[in-house]
Design a protein around this motif. Structure first.
Motif, short mmCIF file in Angstrom:
data_model
loop_
_atom_site.label_atom_id
_atom_site.label_comp_id
_atom_site.label_asym_id
_atom_site.label_seq_id
_atom_site.Cartn_x
_atom_site.Cartn_y
_atom_site.Cartn_z
N TRP A 283 5.98 10.97 5.86
CA TRP A 283 5.67 11.15 7.27
C TRP A 283 4.91 12.46 7.50
O TRP A 283 4.06 12.55 8.38
CB TRP A 283 6.95 11.14 8.11
CG TRP A 283 6.70 11.39 9.56
CD1 TRP A 283 6.85 12.56 10.25
CD2 TRP A 283 6.24 10.44 10.53
NE1 TRP A 283 6.53 12.41 11.56
CE2 TRP A 283 6.15 11.12 11.77
CE3 TRP A 283 5.90 9.09 10.47
CZ2 TRP A 283 5.72 10.47 12.93
CZ3 TRP A 283 5.48 8.46 11.63
CH2 TRP A 283 5.40 9.16 12.84
N HIS A 286 -0.61 13.61 4.81
CA HIS A 286 -1.64 12.63 5.16
C HIS A 286 -2.04 11.74 3.99
O HIS A 286 -2.46 10.62 4.17
CB HIS A 286 -2.88 13.35 5.70
CG HIS A 286 -4.02 12.42 6.01
ND1 HIS A 286 -3.97 11.50 7.04
CD2 HIS A 286 -5.23 12.26 5.41
CE1 HIS A 286 -5.10 10.81 7.07
NE2 HIS A 286 -5.88 11.25 6.09
N ASN A 287 -1.88 12.23 2.79
CA ASN A 287 -2.45 11.53 1.65
C ASN A 287 -1.51 11.58 0.44
O ASN A 287 -1.41 12.62 -0.19
CB ASN A 287 -3.78 12.18 1.28
CG ASN A 287 -4.55 11.39 0.27
OD1 ASN A 287 -4.19 10.29 -0.08
ND2 ASN A 287 -5.64 11.98 -0.23
N ASN A 289 0.04 8.63 3.09
CA ASN A 289 0.95 8.70 4.23
C ASN A 289 1.84 7.46 4.31
O ASN A 289 1.77 6.58 3.45
CB ASN A 289 0.17 8.91 5.53
CG ASN A 289 -0.75 7.74 5.86
OD1 ASN A 289 -0.54 6.61 5.41
ND2 ASN A 289 -1.77 8.01 6.65
N TYR A 290 2.67 7.40 5.35
CA TYR A 290 3.65 6.33 5.41
C TYR A 290 3.00 4.96 5.56
O TYR A 290 3.57 3.95 5.12
CB TYR A 290 4.64 6.60 6.55
CG TYR A 290 4.12 6.28 7.94
CD1 TYR A 290 4.43 5.06 8.55
CD2 TYR A 290 3.32 7.17 8.64
CE1 TYR A 290 3.97 4.75 9.82
CE2 TYR A 290 2.85 6.87 9.91
CZ TYR A 290 3.18 5.67 10.49
OH TYR A 290 2.71 5.36 11.74
#
Length: 344
Positions: A283, A286-287, A289-290
């Motif tokens: 969460w 970004h990389n 991500n969920y």
């Protein structure tokens, strides 16, 4: 991870023609599987992480079977997890994964399941690496023996490992994952378990078109003609007329069992990643991500259910999320119903 699912398609392109070099390929993102970071004993060890020492078998398949779901009936219900809510069940791709899950008509089922097993392991490795990264503030990996003293999927599901004496023992999640990685890599790089050559050799014998192939030699006695296979090179099961998934493509009788075991173990890793690490790291970063985690897991479940590679009981720790994808079409009906489930 904008190219994450582009790599899914590239994976199959590398395996076109059935036996490709992808089965024995080593993904760039894959760390040394036998040296995954495993922390030492926790400062305040949980009772579930002590006791019998963990045994790392020399044979990677010796300890892969394990037990699951301990103490579920005596625990109070858990608060609904974020990832069990529709708002957090979004995927980073549109549509569903049937185009990637369905077997092409020209491929043998054994080849397709081998390809899918290697692909699914390649994809889950992205997320395993994320929880094996060192936290610069604490100087420990994200998934460590202090934070995850058992391999669990919430409070209701705890997975144990069978040691060399076939006794179930609890191990930290990071150690369990390392053992699973070692076992799966050992299988997909084993030319007996996951053969990459044609069962009849790389090239078939060929003769000049003017020579008939109706006997041991041509009619003029000028050139030998290849004889059929003898019983000396055939297994007892083959002689008895038994059949199994992948037989015609050269896979052993144990192939489907190995694939199902790999699928069950990869599911447990996904279940742990969700229950223990959905917030940190997926969460918060970004990389990947969920939504990438959701997409990879949805693809995994779609293939597993389509071919019956994983049982309904095994899916229980993540069933609420799977139900969301069933209802919104992310997992298509054919997959949800096991349209091509293997019964043997």
């Amino acid at each position: 991870m904008t190219t994450f699912f582009q790599s899914v398609r590239q994976g199959f392109a590398n395996r076109q023609g059935g036996r490709a070099n992808g089965v024995n390929g080593n993904p760039n993102q894959q760390r040394s599987q036998n040296t995954s970071p495993v922390t030492g004993n926790p400062t305040n060890p949980s009772p579930s992480s002590t006791g019998a020492p963990v045994s790392f078998p020399s044979n990677p398949g010796a300890s892969v079977e394990d037990t699951s779901k301990t103490g579920a009936d005596c625990l109070a219900p858990e608060e609904t997890k974020w990832f069990f809510k529709e708002a957090y069940a979004k995927l980073s791709v549109k549509g569903n994964f049937m185009p990637l899950a369905a077997k092409p008509s020209y491929l043998d089922l054994g080849d397709w399941l081998a390809h899918q097993t290697v692909e699914q392991y390649r994809l889950i490795t992205y997320f395993i690496v994320s929880v094996q990264e060192v936290n610069q503030n604490t100087n420990t990996v994200v998934c460590n023996a202090n934070e995850c003293p058992t391999m669990s999927a919430g409070r209701h599901y705890i997975y144990t490992w069978l040691n060399n004496e076939r006794k179930p023992i609890p191990v930290p999640a990071c150690q369990y994952i390392a053992l699973v990685q070692r076992w799966i890599v050992g299988k997909i790089h084993d030319p007996v378990a996951f053969p990459t050559d044609s069962p009849f050799g790389r090239t078939a014998p060929s003769f000049e078109s003017s020579y008939p192939s109706t006997a041991g030699t041509d009619q003029g006695g000028r050139k030998p003609i290849a004889a059929g296979p003898t019983t000396l090179s055939r297994t007892l099961s083959d002689l008895a007329g038994q059949d199994w998934v992948g037989k015609s493509a050269g896979f052993p009788e144990s192939f489907l069992s190995d694939v199902r075991t790999a699928w069950r173990q990869m599911f447990r890793i996904y279940a742990h990643l969700y229950h223990a690490h959905f917030i940190n790291p997926f969460w918060h970063i970004h990389n990947p991500n969920y939504m990438d985690l959701n997409s990879s897991f949805c693809y995994f479940v779609s293939v597993g259910k389509l071919f019956g590679l994983i049982g309904e009981r095994d899916l229980e720790p993540m069933q609420d999320l799977i139900d969301i994808w069933n209802s919104n079409g992310s997992i298509p009906t054919d997959c949800a119903n096991g349209a091509f489930a293997i019964t043997q």
